[in-house]
Motif scaffolding. Structure first.
Motif, PDB file in Angstrom:
ATOM      1  N   GLU A 107      36.754  40.624  40.158  1.00 53.30           N
ATOM      2  CA  GLU A 107      37.642  41.203  41.163  1.00 53.30           C
ATOM      3  C   GLU A 107      38.853  40.285  41.293  1.00 53.30           C
ATOM      4  O   GLU A 107      38.771  39.100  40.981  1.00 53.30           O
ATOM      5  CB  GLU A 107      36.942  41.287  42.530  1.00 53.30           C
ATOM      6  N   SER A 164      37.448  46.295  39.695  1.00 53.93           N
ATOM      7  CA  SER A 164      36.739  45.459  38.734  1.00 53.93           C
ATOM      8  C   SER A 164      36.967  45.916  37.294  1.00 53.93           C
ATOM      9  O   SER A 164      37.001  45.098  36.377  1.00 53.93           O
ATOM     10  CB  SER A 164      35.252  45.407  39.058  1.00 53.93           C
ATOM     11  N   ASP A 180      32.446  37.415  38.959  1.00 52.74           N
ATOM     12  CA  ASP A 180      32.794  38.468  39.915  1.00 52.74           C
ATOM     13  C   ASP A 180      34.171  39.023  39.538  1.00 52.74           C
ATOM     14  O   ASP A 180      35.197  38.512  39.971  1.00 52.74           O
ATOM     15  CB  ASP A 180      32.834  37.866  41.335  1.00 52.74           C
TER      16      ASP A 180
END
Ligand code: SF4
Ligand code: SF4
Length: 167
Positions: free
Chosen positions: A54, A2, A52
């Motif tokens: 990612e 991340s 998110d």
């Protein structure tokens, strides 16, 4: 991962997105692919990454044609194409390889499978030969084919070069 994605999102201005939708309107993916959804649109991917940070393990990153039209039109300065190109490299380094095609000769990344599928559909059999090798391997392959077809030696500048079978 991340941290890497957050840093890329910042570098390429994803946080600047004002959700105007101009990128979706100009994006040519709708003309190329038969099924296009919000999830694979630039705006959809930006929203997902910001929520998110990612690398998506599904194939949403692998449809973009990297034409850069969205960047040119974006009023906020988001560089989506540049983000996608680097995010794909990060994905490949992290083992997400199932959506990419690689050179048959040296294994270099070539194109997303989705783009390759479209090109094969448009070009037919020609695509097999043109799109399975990177430019460097294609040049080598061409040279090898040439050598096989022209037996003996020939002059290249001041050098005499073996061109294959010398019978
Ligand atoms: S054009 Fe730019 S600001 Fe508008 S939705 Fe797309 S990325 Fe966001
Ligand atoms: S760079 Fe990708 S997302 Fe942007 S307009 Fe082109 S195909 Fe669409």
């Amino acid at each position: 991962m991340s941290d890497v994605i957050e840093s890329l999102a910042s570098k390429y201005g994803l946080y600047l997105c004002v959700e105007c939708g101009k990128c979706v309107a100009i994006c040519p993916m709708g003309e190329i692919y038969t099924h296009v959804s919000y999830e694979i649109s630039p705006r959809g991917i930006i929203e997902r990454i910001l929520l998110d940070p990612e690398i998506p393990e599904d194939d949403c990153l692998w449809f973009c044609l990297t034409c850069d039209l969205c960047t040119n039109l974006c009023p906020a300065g988001v560089r989506f194409r540049d983000f996608v190109e680097v995010a794909r490299q990060v994905a490949i380094k992290n083992g997400i390889t199932e959506y990419s095609s690689f050179c048959d000769g040296c294994g270099t990344y070539l194109y997303p499978e989705h783009i390759l599928g479209y090109l094969k559909q448009e070009l037919g059999e020609t695509a097999e030969e043109l799109l399975t090798l990177c430019p460097r391997c294609r040049r080598y392959d061409f040279g090898e084919k040439l050598k096989a077809q022209i037996p003996g030696k020939r002059k290249v500048g001041s050098l005499e070069v073996e061109t294959g079978d010398s019978r």
